[in-house]
Design an enzyme around this catalytic site. Structure first.
Site, PDB file in Angstrom:
ATOM      1  N   ARG A  73      21.605  58.175 -26.426  1.00 34.79           N
ATOM      2  CA  ARG A  73      20.344  58.428 -26.482  1.00 34.79           C
ATOM      3  C   ARG A  73      19.514  57.755 -25.468  1.00 34.79           C
ATOM      4  O   ARG A  73      18.469  58.175 -24.629  1.00 34.79           O
ATOM      5  CB  ARG A  73      19.499  57.836 -27.865  1.00 34.79           C
ATOM      6  N   GLY A  74      20.212  56.523 -24.944  1.00 31.98           N
ATOM      7  CA  GLY A  74      19.748  55.549 -23.743  1.00 31.98           C
ATOM      8  C   GLY A  74      19.598  56.760 -22.593  1.00 31.98           C
ATOM      9  O   GLY A  74      18.612  56.709 -21.986  1.00 31.98           O
TER      10      GLY A  74
END
Ligand SMILES: [Zn+2]
Length: 360
Positions: free
Chosen positions: A295-296
């Site tokens: 997600r980062g």
């Protein structure tokens, strides 16, 4: 002693057209950049603004409405569906179309809706009138705040004090893009695509880590340390308070410029290229910081791409990546017992190690 409930609501007495202009906000560059990124790419996954009271968090979020290009909505739709969209319309729009009605388009401002802390779930998701449904056989549904925020922004001040089940609900709906209300075998659904903006004072309660992680970007806001910036902020606020309309007129051109840039960026973003080398550096940065999952990286990529589009660039470069690294990653770091540095400092350090200390 005055309680918080006794304090006047800062925006309440003022008419909407006298909103403090977004472009007149002094400093707070990261917060403004994060909000504009969400305006360019609403799919970024929400904006979390952390800072003490009085740092202008609410002012900035509400000011955003002034630099958002207006929406085209179906005049007959109570959810403000896009008459030109394929499939993203509500059941009522589909029913009207099926009955042969032609959609009439009109322009409407982008909604920036406040969700107050004490709001009931019915007020948020909308209320189904079961009694009337049983009596008349028709579904009686009163849309809630999620419906009003469709295609816009939903703002929760003091999000860290909001009940967990409501925060979960907001994050779920903002990701699925649909609000489903079910009561006693009846169900209503409508599109609810919005950017969730939460603000809070970290000293008044932490957000659960799994919720933190689900906000796309997170910014930290402080009062500027530079005395000149503080003087300028005070002067502008004073000028606004004495003559809100006159002040807004002075900033109208600057507001229009940002609005145009957002419009251009939205039309351009699909064509902005992301070189493999930039993706690779984003992955290295996340690996170095030990962020879990992808997600980062994904947020880093989207935020950098939106920034490039807003700048008018056709290719994402390291400079764009650097500018968004902190806001995309600082809330995704695990606590490191061997490292006293705060999250922002850890991201900055990793960025410095990876890209060198060159100022971009
Ligand atoms: Zn509709």
């Amino acid at each position: 002693m005055a309680t918080r409930a006794d304090l006047p609501h800062p925006e309440a007495p003022r008419p909407v057209h006298a909103r403090f202009p977004f472009t007149a906000i002094v400093g707070q560059d990261e917060m403004k950049a994060a909000l504009l990124i969400a305006a360019v790419d609403p799919g970024i996954g929400g904006v979390l603004v952390q800072g003490h009271r009085g740092t202008g968090k609410s002012t900035a979020v509400r000011a955003l409405a002034g630099v958002l290009p207006p929406l085209v909505v179906d005049a007959a739709c109570r959810y403000g569906c896009d008459p030109t969209a394929n499939g993203a319309r509500c059941d009522e729009c589909h029913a009207r179309e099926h009955a042969g009605a032609r959609a009439r388009a009109r322009r409407a401002p982008v909604p920036v809706v406040d969700l107050p802390l004490g709001a009931t779930e019915d007020r948020v998701v909308g209320a189904l009138d079961l009694e009337r449904a049983l009596r008349t056989g028709e579904k009686a549904y009163e849309p809630g705040l999620l419906a009003r925020a469709h295609r816009g922004f939903l703002y929760v001040d003091e999000v860290n004090l909001l009940e967990d089940h409501l925060v979960d609900l907001l994050l779920d709906v903002s990701q699925s893009g649909e609000n489903v209300v079910e009561r006693e075998g009846l169900s209503v659904r409508h599109p609810a695509r919005f950017v969730l903006v939460g603000s809070g004072n970290p000293e008044e309660g932490d957000l659960r880590p799994q919720l933190l992680d689900r906000f796309g970007v997170s910014v930290e806001v402080t009062t500027p340390a530079d005395p000149d910036a503080r003087v300028e902020a005070v002067l502008r606020r004073d000028a606004f308070d004495r003559d809100p309309e006159g002040f807004a007129r002075q900033w109208a051109r600057a507001e229009a410029t940002v609005r145009r840039r957002v419009t251009d960026a939205r039309s351009r973003i699909g064509a902005v290229a992301v070189p493999h080398a930039v993706l690779r550096r984003g992955a290295e940065l996340c690996a170095r910081l030990g962020t879990d999952g992808v997600r980062g990286e994904l947020t880093l990529l989207r935020a950098a791409r939106a920034t490039a589009a807003y700048d008018g660039a056709s290719v994402v470069d390291d400079g764009h990546l650097r500018r968004v690294a902190s806001m995309a990653l600082r809330h995704r770091l695990r606590r490191d017992p061997l490292d006293d540095a705060g999250s922002s400092a850890r991201v900055e350090r990793a960025v410095g190690e990876l890209f060198g200390a060159a100022v971009v």
